[in-house]
Write a protein that holds these residues in place. Structure first.
Motif, mmCIF file in Angstrom:
data_model
loop_
_atom_site.group_PDB
_atom_site.id
_atom_site.type_symbol
_atom_site.label_atom_id
_atom_site.label_comp_id
_atom_site.label_asym_id
_atom_site.label_seq_id
_atom_site.Cartn_x
_atom_site.Cartn_y
_atom_site.Cartn_z
ATOM 1 N N MET A 1 0.851 -1.191 0.000
ATOM 2 C CA MET A 1 0.000 0.000 0.000
ATOM 3 C C MET A 1 0.886 1.241 0.000
ATOM 4 S SD MET A 1 -3.036 0.848 2.598
ATOM 5 C CE MET A 1 -3.920 2.333 2.508
ATOM 6 N N THR A 2 0.564 2.156 -0.852
ATOM 7 C CA THR A 2 1.326 3.392 -0.986
ATOM 8 C C THR A 2 0.940 4.373 0.104
ATOM 9 O OG1 THR A 2 1.504 3.139 -3.357
ATOM 10 C CG2 THR A 2 1.800 5.328 -2.510
ATOM 11 N N ARG A 3 1.948 5.010 0.659
ATOM 12 C CA ARG A 3 1.722 6.015 1.682
ATOM 13 C C ARG A 3 1.286 7.320 1.033
ATOM 14 N NH1 ARG A 3 6.569 8.359 4.808
ATOM 15 N NH2 ARG A 3 5.489 10.237 5.348
ATOM 16 N N ALA A 8 3.255 19.534 2.662
ATOM 17 C CA ALA A 8 4.449 19.896 3.428
ATOM 18 C C ALA A 8 5.504 18.795 3.339
ATOM 19 C CB ALA A 8 4.077 20.160 4.882
ATOM 20 N N GLU A 9 5.080 17.540 3.420
ATOM 21 C CA GLU A 9 6.013 16.421 3.321
ATOM 22 C C GLU A 9 6.623 16.343 1.921
ATOM 23 O OE1 GLU A 9 4.170 13.221 6.494
ATOM 24 O OE2 GLU A 9 3.122 13.510 4.584
ATOM 25 N N GLY A 15 12.521 19.576 -1.825
ATOM 26 C CA GLY A 15 13.358 20.736 -1.555
ATOM 27 C C GLY A 15 12.779 22.005 -2.117
ATOM 28 N N THR A 16 11.466 22.153 -1.992
ATOM 29 C CA THR A 16 10.776 23.309 -2.549
ATOM 30 C C THR A 16 9.718 23.789 -1.558
ATOM 31 O OG1 THR A 16 9.655 24.101 -4.533
ATOM 32 C CG2 THR A 16 9.089 21.899 -3.810
ATOM 33 N N THR A 17 8.825 24.635 -1.997
ATOM 34 C CA THR A 17 7.792 25.182 -1.116
ATOM 35 C C THR A 17 6.473 24.429 -1.282
ATOM 36 O OG1 THR A 17 7.025 26.763 -2.765
ATOM 37 C CG2 THR A 17 8.809 27.487 -1.308
ATOM 38 N N GLU A 18 5.633 24.542 -0.254
ATOM 39 C CA GLU A 18 4.297 23.938 -0.339
ATOM 40 C C GLU A 18 3.503 24.571 -1.476
ATOM 41 O OE1 GLU A 18 1.867 23.249 3.209
ATOM 42 O OE2 GLU A 18 3.670 23.787 4.359
ATOM 43 N N ARG A 19 3.663 25.850 -1.671
ATOM 44 C CA ARG A 19 2.941 26.559 -2.732
ATOM 45 C C ARG A 19 3.253 25.953 -4.104
ATOM 46 N NH1 ARG A 19 1.965 32.752 -2.623
ATOM 47 N NH2 ARG A 19 0.811 32.998 -4.530
ATOM 48 N N PRO A 36 -12.101 11.443 0.626
ATOM 49 C CA PRO A 36 -13.553 11.604 0.777
ATOM 50 C C PRO A 36 -13.882 12.871 1.573
ATOM 51 C CG PRO A 36 -12.930 9.343 1.176
ATOM 52 C CD PRO A 36 -11.653 10.129 1.036
ATOM 53 N N GLY A 37 -14.860 13.585 1.117
ATOM 54 C CA GLY A 37 -15.226 14.857 1.720
ATOM 55 C C GLY A 37 -14.782 16.015 0.842
ATOM 56 N N GLY A 38 -13.781 15.758 -0.011
ATOM 57 C CA GLY A 38 -13.346 16.738 -0.984
ATOM 58 C C GLY A 38 -12.477 17.869 -0.495
ATOM 59 N N ARG A 39 -12.142 17.891 0.788
ATOM 60 C CA ARG A 39 -11.357 19.012 1.308
ATOM 61 C C ARG A 39 -9.885 18.675 1.508
ATOM 62 N NH1 ARG A 39 -14.109 23.545 4.436
ATOM 63 N NH2 ARG A 39 -11.958 24.089 4.174
ATOM 64 N N LEU A 40 -9.585 17.400 1.721
ATOM 65 C CA LEU A 40 -8.205 17.008 1.970
ATOM 66 C C LEU A 40 -7.571 16.449 0.701
ATOM 67 C CD1 LEU A 40 -8.551 15.261 5.444
ATOM 68 C CD2 LEU A 40 -7.747 17.562 4.956
ATOM 69 N N VAL A 41 -6.386 16.950 0.400
ATOM 70 C CA VAL A 41 -5.650 16.501 -0.772
ATOM 71 C C VAL A 41 -4.323 15.929 -0.298
ATOM 72 C CG1 VAL A 41 -4.528 17.227 -2.920
ATOM 73 C CG2 VAL A 41 -6.716 18.227 -2.248
ATOM 74 N N ARG A 42 -3.961 14.788 -0.863
ATOM 75 C CA ARG A 42 -2.692 14.152 -0.541
ATOM 76 C C ARG A 42 -2.016 13.737 -1.845
ATOM 77 N NH1 ARG A 42 -3.895 16.235 3.500
ATOM 78 N NH2 ARG A 42 -4.036 15.390 5.578
ATOM 79 N N PHE A 43 -0.750 13.375 -1.733
ATOM 80 C CA PHE A 43 0.044 12.961 -2.883
ATOM 81 C C PHE A 43 0.638 11.591 -2.592
ATOM 82 C CE2 PHE A 43 -0.079 17.530 -2.551
ATOM 83 C CZ PHE A 43 -0.383 17.934 -3.830
ATOM 84 N N ARG A 44 0.599 10.685 -3.592
ATOM 85 C CA ARG A 44 1.151 9.345 -3.416
ATOM 86 C C ARG A 44 2.671 9.419 -3.338
ATOM 87 N NH1 ARG A 44 -2.490 8.565 -7.472
ATOM 88 N NH2 ARG A 44 -4.365 7.477 -6.847
ATOM 89 N N GLU A 45 3.214 8.717 -2.369
ATOM 90 C CA GLU A 45 4.662 8.685 -2.202
ATOM 91 C C GLU A 45 5.333 8.137 -3.461
ATOM 92 O OE1 GLU A 45 7.682 7.544 1.390
ATOM 93 O OE2 GLU A 45 6.118 6.076 0.914
ATOM 94 N N SER A 46 4.719 7.143 -4.096
ATOM 95 C CA SER A 46 5.299 6.548 -5.310
ATOM 96 C C SER A 46 5.361 7.577 -6.450
ATOM 97 C CB SER A 46 4.503 5.321 -5.737
ATOM 98 O OG SER A 46 3.146 5.670 -5.978
ATOM 99 N N ASP A 47 4.356 8.450 -6.558
ATOM 100 C CA ASP A 47 4.367 9.497 -7.593
ATOM 101 C C ASP A 47 5.480 10.507 -7.326
ATOM 102 O OD1 ASP A 47 2.203 8.378 -8.951
ATOM 103 O OD2 ASP A 47 0.730 9.596 -7.849
ATOM 104 N N VAL A 48 5.673 10.841 -6.060
ATOM 105 C CA VAL A 48 6.719 11.799 -5.691
ATOM 106 C C VAL A 48 8.088 11.191 -5.984
ATOM 107 C CG1 VAL A 48 7.752 13.104 -3.801
ATOM 108 C CG2 VAL A 48 5.267 12.906 -3.961
ATOM 109 N N GLU A 49 8.269 9.904 -5.624
ATOM 110 C CA GLU A 49 9.546 9.235 -5.882
ATOM 111 C C GLU A 49 9.823 9.149 -7.375
ATOM 112 O OE1 GLU A 49 9.094 5.553 -3.791
ATOM 113 O OE2 GLU A 49 9.567 6.469 -1.855
ATOM 114 N N ALA A 50 8.787 8.904 -8.172
ATOM 115 C CA ALA A 50 8.952 8.857 -9.626
ATOM 116 C C ALA A 50 9.381 10.222 -10.159
ATOM 117 C CB ALA A 50 7.655 8.410 -10.288
ATOM 118 N N MET A 51 8.811 11.278 -9.601
ATOM 119 C CA MET A 51 9.164 12.629 -10.030
ATOM 120 C C MET A 51 10.621 12.926 -9.678
ATOM 121 S SD MET A 51 7.181 16.083 -9.066
ATOM 122 C CE MET A 51 7.073 17.319 -10.313
ATOM 123 N N ILE A 52 11.043 12.511 -8.500
ATOM 124 C CA ILE A 52 12.427 12.732 -8.079
ATOM 125 C C ILE A 52 13.383 11.968 -8.992
ATOM 126 C CG2 ILE A 52 14.103 12.292 -6.242
ATOM 127 C CD1 ILE A 52 11.780 12.848 -4.254
#
Length: 83
Positions: A1-3, A8-9, A15-19, A36-52
């Motif tokens: 399961m992907t975190r 902020a994380e 190495g950049t800003t939240e903005r 669910p609820g539509g207000r909280l947004v998160r990013f998959r760790e695997s997507d971030v690692e792929a970008m890096i």
């Protein structure tokens, strides 16, 4: 399961800003997960690692803005002052 990571994380990992992370998410450069609820947004760790690993981790270098030069009306010798 992907975190799932907060902006902020992700910003810390990249190495950049939240903005900038939010901008990447809005533009679809970095896929985001809307919880669910539509207000909280998160990013998959695997997507971030792929970008890096792709080398897209830092903000683009801002280009200096170029402004057109103002046009002068006549030369100072042609100016006349009326009192």
């Amino acid at each position: 399961m992907t975190r799932l990571l907060t902006a902020a994380e992700v910003a810390e990992l990249l190495g950049t800003t939240e903005r900038y992370v939010w901008s990447l998410g809005r533009r679809g450069v970095l896929p985001r997960v809307i919880l669910p609820g539509g207000r909280l947004v998160r990013f998959r760790e695997s997507d971030v690692e792929a970008m890096i690993s792709a080398g897209c981790s830092s903000e683009p270098t801002p280009q200096p803005a170029t402004r057109p030069k103002a046009r002068r009306r006549g030369s100072p010798a042609q100016s006349s002052f009326r009192f």
